[in-house]
Design a protein around this motif. Sequence first.
Motif, PDB file in Angstrom:
ATOM      1  N   LEU A   1       0.628  -1.165  -0.084  1.00 33.26           N
ATOM      2  CA  LEU A   1      -0.047   0.042   0.106  1.00 33.26           C
ATOM      3  C   LEU A   1       0.637   1.448  -0.268  1.00 33.26           C
ATOM      4  N   ILE A   2       2.169   1.010   0.400  1.00 35.32           N
ATOM      5  CA  ILE A   2       3.046   2.383   0.456  1.00 35.32           C
ATOM      6  C   ILE A   2       3.175   3.073  -0.776  1.00 35.32           C
ATOM      7  N   THR A   3       3.526   2.145  -2.008  1.00 35.57           N
ATOM      8  CA  THR A   3       3.584   2.634  -3.244  1.00 35.57           C
ATOM      9  C   THR A   3       2.507   3.354  -3.812  1.00 35.57           C
ATOM     10  N   ASN A   4       1.138   3.028  -3.336  1.00 33.89           N
ATOM     11  CA  ASN A   4      -0.084   3.864  -3.714  1.00 33.89           C
ATOM     12  C   ASN A   4      -0.080   5.201  -3.427  1.00 33.89           C
ATOM     13  N   LEU A   5       0.615   5.666  -2.410  1.00 36.54           N
ATOM     14  CA  LEU A   5       0.575   7.147  -1.902  1.00 36.54           C
ATOM     15  C   LEU A   5       1.405   8.102  -2.733  1.00 36.54           C
ATOM     16  N   GLY A   6       1.038   8.926  -3.371  1.00 38.93           N
ATOM     17  CA  GLY A   6       1.930   9.701  -4.156  1.00 38.93           C
ATOM     18  C   GLY A   6       2.795  10.603  -3.659  1.00 38.93           C
ATOM     19  N   CYS A   7       2.699  10.838  -2.431  1.00 37.01           N
ATOM     20  CA  CYS A   7       3.373  11.892  -1.715  1.00 37.01           C
ATOM     21  C   CYS A   7       4.720  11.120  -1.059  1.00 37.01           C
ATOM     22  N   GLY A   8       5.767  11.597  -1.031  1.00 34.49           N
ATOM     23  CA  GLY A   8       6.962  10.841  -0.596  1.00 34.49           C
ATOM     24  C   GLY A   8       7.047  11.202   0.958  1.00 34.49           C
ATOM     25  N   ASP A   9       6.704  12.413   1.445  1.00 32.21           N
ATOM     26  CA  ASP A   9       6.455  12.572   2.936  1.00 32.21           C
ATOM     27  C   ASP A   9       5.403  11.532   3.446  1.00 32.21           C
ATOM     28  N   CYS A  10       4.345  11.367   2.976  1.00 35.32           N
ATOM     29  CA  CYS A  10       3.297  10.554   3.122  1.00 35.32           C
ATOM     30  C   CYS A  10       3.743   8.929   3.404  1.00 35.32           C
ATOM     31  N   MET A  11       4.416   8.529   2.342  1.00 36.15           N
ATOM     32  CA  MET A  11       5.138   7.263   2.040  1.00 36.15           C
ATOM     33  C   MET A  11       6.018   7.094   3.606  1.00 36.15           C
ATOM     34  N   GLU A  12       6.784   8.308   3.745  1.00 38.89           N
ATOM     35  CA  GLU A  12       7.675   7.928   4.991  1.00 38.89           C
ATOM     36  C   GLU A  12       6.923   7.679   6.236  1.00 38.89           C
ATOM     37  N   LYS A  13       5.986   8.530   6.388  1.00 36.79           N
ATOM     38  CA  LYS A  13       5.275   8.552   7.644  1.00 36.79           C
ATOM     39  C   LYS A  13       4.351   7.162   7.772  1.00 36.79           C
ATOM     40  N   LEU A  14       3.965   6.455   6.761  1.00 37.43           N
ATOM     41  CA  LEU A  14       3.225   5.237   6.693  1.00 37.43           C
ATOM     42  C   LEU A  14       4.573   4.100   7.079  1.00 37.43           C
ATOM     43  N   LYS A  15       5.652   4.356   6.674  1.00 42.21           N
ATOM     44  CA  LYS A  15       6.780   3.323   7.043  1.00 42.21           C
ATOM     45  C   LYS A  15       7.134   3.382   8.314  1.00 42.21           C
ATOM     46  N   GLU A  16       7.130   4.749   8.983  1.00 47.33           N
ATOM     47  CA  GLU A  16       7.578   5.063  10.377  1.00 47.33           C
ATOM     48  C   GLU A  16       6.358   4.180  11.146  1.00 47.33           C
ATOM     49  N   GLN A  17       5.167   4.339  10.741  1.00 42.84           N
ATOM     50  CA  GLN A  17       3.952   3.831  11.816  1.00 42.84           C
ATOM     51  C   GLN A  17       4.214   2.195  11.610  1.00 42.84           C
ATOM     52  N   LEU A  18       4.560   1.921  10.359  1.00 38.95           N
ATOM     53  CA  LEU A  18       4.739   0.436  10.229  1.00 38.95           C
ATOM     54  C   LEU A  18       5.720  -0.191  10.983  1.00 38.95           C
ATOM     55  N   GLN A  19       6.784   0.516  11.090  1.00 38.07           N
ATOM     56  CA  GLN A  19       7.964  -0.073  11.843  1.00 38.07           C
ATOM     57  C   GLN A  19       7.661  -0.295  13.330  1.00 38.07           C
ATOM     58  N   ASP A  20       6.795   0.934  13.739  1.00 36.30           N
ATOM     59  CA  ASP A  20       6.352   1.082  15.248  1.00 36.30           C
ATOM     60  C   ASP A  20       5.517  -0.075  15.631  1.00 36.30           C
ATOM     61  N   VAL A  21       4.594  -0.410  14.892  1.00 31.74           N
ATOM     62  CA  VAL A  21       3.727  -1.581  14.809  1.00 31.74           C
ATOM     63  C   VAL A  21       4.576  -2.839  15.078  1.00 31.74           C
TER      64      VAL A  21
END
Length: 342
Positions: free
Chosen positions: A311-331
């Motif tokens: 799902l990360i690649t579906n986000l067009g914004c690079g900053d949004c992609m980084e935020k999703l990666k950070e949340q996934l890592q915390d989980v």
Amino acid sequence: MYNHQWPFEQGQLSWPSVPQQDPDQTLYDTPPGSSAFDYATYSALQGLARPPTPTVPNSSTEQDKDAPQHRVVTVSTYFHPSRFPQSDLILLSSDGIRFYVQKSDIDAASTATVPAFLFFAGHGADDDVVQLPVGGQILTIILSAIYRVPRQLHSPTCDELIEAVDKMPEYALVPKELIAADNPLLHLLLAHAPLRPLDIYALAGHHGIEQLAKPTSSHLLSVSLHHITDALAARIGTTYLRRLFLLHKTRVDTLKQILSQTPRFHPQTKLCDFEAQKKLTRTWALGTTRLAWKLRADTSTQDIKDVFEPLITNLGCGDCMEKLKEQLQDVLETWAIVNCTI
């Protein structure tokens, strides 16, 4: 020269019958079953009024009867006289294996065990040996637990281990006291936990062996609890059955709580303001919904990654992609440290 070979039957010679001579006949009939007899031979047979009786040697002579009789004795490969020269107790299994032990060593495990063994004294043919109604392999496991024999010296099956532990109370041995962290029997049982978790956990629950039940419970995360039959539930007991159900429920509820935390927004930019960042929240909600269909107590970190990473690649914004990666890592980090045992 007459050279006919006569047949033997059960150590006696069997002679063919000789027909009576008919005075009206000048020739003799050929004896039955014989084709090699001529007239001269048959006439010679008539002259034998009574054939000699051969003697068969008797195999059981008086000397053999007086010879000493040797008895074969089967001795345990570990509990034998050379290892225990001061043995003052000989145990005999139901399949005829002898075990040489010392009463003082057994008293160290339980002072009531030797009297329990001696209860069977005199039941066998040898008064110096105590014959027990238990097989050799099971008795080996019980004595090995008392003596803390290294597990490399014998390789019993899982069923034999379970049977041996269940037999211990019959000989005044308390499994939860005997099967401690320093006892090789505990490690033998834990070695079978990955393949037979329900059976090992039921054994631990039945005898209240906490040090066996706790590590075994981690192998039960992948077991559907509805597979536990009424008989198995009764053997596990209410205490350990409740703890197992709570373990499953707690882990599922904890993972739901972890996933309920949505990613944080990044500072708005010209290309991605706060309104556009709502797509990040929707993407995370989509991932949690997909994961909810297969949410279990044994859900792995890889299962979570397999859902969110595409799902990360579906986000067009690079900053949004980084935020999703950070949340996934915390989980992933939080889920990895959640308790997985009772």
